[in-house]
Design an enzyme around this catalytic site. Structure first.
Site, PDB file in Angstrom:
ATOM      1  N   THR A  46      -7.127   3.589  -0.884  1.00 30.63           N
ATOM      2  CA  THR A  46      -6.929   2.450  -0.665  1.00 30.63           C
ATOM      3  C   THR A  46      -8.115   1.308  -1.217  1.00 30.63           C
ATOM      4  O   THR A  46      -8.117   0.515  -2.027  1.00 30.63           O
ATOM      5  CB  THR A  46      -6.567   1.772   0.630  1.00 30.63           C
ATOM      6  OG1 THR A  46      -5.594   2.789   1.155  1.00 30.63           O
ATOM      7  CG2 THR A  46      -6.424   0.667   1.193  1.00 30.63           C
ATOM      8  N   TYR A  84      -8.322  -9.273   6.846  1.00 30.48           N
ATOM      9  CA  TYR A  84      -7.270  -8.384   7.327  1.00 30.48           C
ATOM     10  C   TYR A  84      -7.130  -8.314   8.686  1.00 30.48           C
ATOM     11  O   TYR A  84      -8.156  -8.155   9.620  1.00 30.48           O
ATOM     12  CB  TYR A  84      -7.619  -7.030   6.757  1.00 30.48           C
ATOM     13  CG  TYR A  84      -6.454  -5.765   7.123  1.00 30.48           C
ATOM     14  CD1 TYR A  84      -5.154  -6.023   6.521  1.00 30.48           C
ATOM     15  CD2 TYR A  84      -6.704  -4.847   8.183  1.00 30.48           C
ATOM     16  CE1 TYR A  84      -4.346  -5.135   6.920  1.00 30.48           C
ATOM     17  CE2 TYR A  84      -5.664  -3.999   8.588  1.00 30.48           C
ATOM     18  CZ  TYR A  84      -4.538  -4.230   7.884  1.00 30.48           C
ATOM     19  OH  TYR A  84      -3.384  -3.466   8.090  1.00 30.48           O
ATOM     20  N   HIS A 104      -2.748  10.736   0.171  1.00 28.00           N
ATOM     21  CA  HIS A 104      -3.045  10.515  -1.147  1.00 28.00           C
ATOM     22  C   HIS A 104      -4.842  10.842  -1.428  1.00 28.00           C
ATOM     23  O   HIS A 104      -5.218  11.273  -0.444  1.00 28.00           O
ATOM     24  CB  HIS A 104      -2.671   9.062  -1.255  1.00 28.00           C
ATOM     25  CG  HIS A 104      -3.272   8.206  -0.409  1.00 28.00           C
ATOM     26  ND1 HIS A 104      -4.469   7.551  -0.393  1.00 28.00           N
ATOM     27  CD2 HIS A 104      -2.710   7.607   0.708  1.00 28.00           C
ATOM     28  CE1 HIS A 104      -4.571   6.817   0.500  1.00 28.00           C
ATOM     29  NE2 HIS A 104      -3.609   6.923   1.294  1.00 28.00           N
ATOM     30  N   ASP A 110       0.851  -1.339   0.153  1.00 23.20           N
ATOM     31  CA  ASP A 110       0.057   0.165  -0.063  1.00 23.20           C
ATOM     32  C   ASP A 110       0.841   1.221   0.098  1.00 23.20           C
ATOM     33  O   ASP A 110       1.904   1.366   0.829  1.00 23.20           O
ATOM     34  CB  ASP A 110      -0.809  -0.025   1.155  1.00 23.20           C
ATOM     35  CG  ASP A 110      -2.157   0.861   1.195  1.00 23.20           C
ATOM     36  OD1 ASP A 110      -2.116   2.122   0.633  1.00 23.20           O
ATOM     37  OD2 ASP A 110      -3.098   0.582   1.549  1.00 23.20           O
ATOM     38  N   ASP A 154      -1.419   0.573  -4.759  1.00 19.10           N
ATOM     39  CA  ASP A 154      -2.903   1.077  -5.276  1.00 19.10           C
ATOM     40  C   ASP A 154      -2.453   2.825  -5.603  1.00 19.10           C
ATOM     41  O   ASP A 154      -3.547   3.085  -6.476  1.00 19.10           O
ATOM     42  CB  ASP A 154      -3.917   0.993  -4.163  1.00 19.10           C
ATOM     43  CG  ASP A 154      -3.102   1.484  -2.762  1.00 19.10           C
ATOM     44  OD1 ASP A 154      -1.866   1.564  -2.659  1.00 19.10           O
ATOM     45  OD2 ASP A 154      -3.708   1.255  -1.987  1.00 19.10           O
ATOM     46  N   HIS A 201       2.173   8.217   5.495  1.00 19.61           N
ATOM     47  CA  HIS A 201       1.191   9.284   6.005  1.00 19.61           C
ATOM     48  C   HIS A 201       1.838   9.770   7.454  1.00 19.61           C
ATOM     49  O   HIS A 201       1.616  11.129   7.668  1.00 19.61           O
ATOM     50  CB  HIS A 201       0.042   8.321   6.662  1.00 19.61           C
ATOM     51  CG  HIS A 201      -1.028   8.214   5.438  1.00 19.61           C
ATOM     52  ND1 HIS A 201      -1.622   9.081   4.899  1.00 19.61           N
ATOM     53  CD2 HIS A 201      -1.599   6.823   5.084  1.00 19.61           C
ATOM     54  CE1 HIS A 201      -2.430   8.450   4.168  1.00 19.61           C
ATOM     55  NE2 HIS A 201      -2.253   7.346   4.236  1.00 19.61           N
TER      56      HIS A 201
END
Length: 430
Positions: A81, A164, A349, A45, A244, A201
């Site tokens: 995401t 997840y 993003h 990611d 992504d 981030h």
């Protein structure tokens, strides 16, 4: 009697016949091309396309040398995401698969989407992910921590699912995926890692910390190579490592915009999301006022749903709110600055997918990838039809194309040609 015309006609017939056989041979070769029918799709990611140039990445370098590296992938809008990952595995734009953002409201369901609760499969049913396409063709699939990897459509899901859980170590996720390929003989497996997105981030895309994390992810690729070799899978598994979206720098001190400082809250019924974009539902009859007022701000742009740019392939879905607000690169939208500042970010993003900083990596290596191939940019949605080709299955309807990836695909090592196909030519008497 004019024999010239007769001779020319026969010559033309022979020429046309030869061209037809040649064309048929080329077309048949395309469809009989042999693939190993095992694919491992890895997503890291928030891995921006140029991160490998910032760090020491011997394992990514090896992938590029032995396989394919693209200059970058063109991510989908929104560059977030869930939408981007679902585009990757369905070949569909956001407006087509319906996962338009990480947060959304469906007016038909009269319900809100919250990924933390593992939303029901009904939210995802506008698209068909590759693990379901695989099952529909009698093959086997598995998902490991993949966003939405748990869903079923019409009662069909992956053969094995690991939902997840961020507490599961990265190397353990690799072990799970390798077991699915080696022991279960699955044809398609996908595995997800939430880095380097998290580090990006917190510390930003230009930080020392992001360099360190990129090198850690490169080391993970090395461990993946070793495990594939230990299980004897290196000549049967086509490995794709991608992402992504990218990441850009943000600053909450002077680039944070409170939407209610721009337009009076009495004109807004509700908002969804903070960050690069915000979905806005205005009070009845106030949409024009809200759009015009927001557009007085120099660093954000508001669109009525019908006016959202076509190039984003975003507006044609019932889940899109009447107004979409998009911030300039590096700026952040919020409806509560105090709350937002409690979890400050120096990287973000979700911006316009035309920005180069929003573009992710693409690497691939395996028996069906041309070695040492540097590919021009192509689209995230092209991954789905490419994987279907590698599995020798027909894709579900999608927005992608095989044209952009077929240039770096090749037959497996043990399959040199389609010479076993014969063509019968009928010889007519004059």
């Amino acid at each position: 009697m004019d024999l010239t015309g007769t001779v020319m006609t026969r010559q033309q017939d022979i020429t046309i016949m030869m061209l037809t056989v040649l064309f048929s041979n080329q077309v048949s070769a395309r469809f009989c091309r042999k693939h190993t029918k095992q694919v491992l799709l890895v997503s890291m990611d928030g891995f921006r396309y140029d991160y490998p140039e910032k760090a020491k990445t011997p394992n990514f370098d090896k992938m590029a040398q032995d396989g394919v590296r693209a200059k970058y992938l063109q991510s989908t809008f929104t560059t977030k995401t869930l939408p981007s990952h679902y585009s990757m595995v369905t070949g569909l734009y956001d407006e087509s698969h319906g996962i338009i953002s990480n947060e959304m409201h469906d007016p038909e369901f009269k319900d809100d989407f919250d990924i933390q609760t593992f939303p029901d499969s009904k939210w995802w049913s506008q698209g068909e992910p590759i693990w379901i396409t695989t099952r529909k063709h009698g093959l086997k699939s598995g998902t490991v921590h993949w966003p939405g990897g748990y869903i079923e459509i019409q009662g069909i899901g992956a053969n094995k699912v690991h939902r997840y859980n961020d507490s599961v170590p990265f190397e353990q996720r690799i072990d799970i995926a390798i077991e699915m390929l080696a022991e279960d003989k699955f044809n398609f497996v996908c595995v997800y890692f939430n880095e380097p997105d998290l580090t990006g981030h917190i510390f930003g895309p230009d930080s020392v910390e992001i360099v360190k994390m990129v090198e850690e992810m490169d080391s993970l690729v090395g461990k993946l190579f070793s495990k594939l070799e230990q299980k004897g899978l290196q000549d049967s598994v086509n490995l794709v490592v991608t992402s992504d979206h990218g990441m850009t720098s943000t600053n909450y001190d002077n680039k944070l915009i409170n939407i209610y400082d721009v337009v009076d809250r009495t004109y807004i019924k509700s908002t969804l999301e903070i960050g690069a974009i915000m979905q806005v539902v205005p009070e009845d009859g106030r949409d024009t006022y809200v759009v015009n007022t927001i557009n007085k701000h120099p660093n954000i742009k508001a669109y009525r749903k019908d006016d959202i740019p076509e190039v984003w392939h975003f507006k044609n879905n019932r889940r899109v709110t009447p107004i979409l607000v998009v911030a300039d690169e590096g700026w952040t939208l919020t409806h509560d600055p105090d709350v937002t500042k409690r979890s400050p970010r120096t990287g973000e993003h979700g911006y316009d997918n035309g920005l180069v900083t929003m573009q992710p990596i693409f690497y691939a290596v395996g028996p069906n990838f041309v070695p040492g191939f540097f590919s021009p940019p192509f689209q995230l949605i092209d991954i789905y039809p490419m994987i279907c080709e590698l599995l020798s299955i027909s894709p579900a309807p999608n927005n992608g194309t095989l044209d952009n990836t077929s240039i770096f695909l090749r037959p497996a090592h043990d399959y040199s040609s389609c010479s076993d196909i014969s063509f019968d030519v009928i010889h007519n008497s004059p």
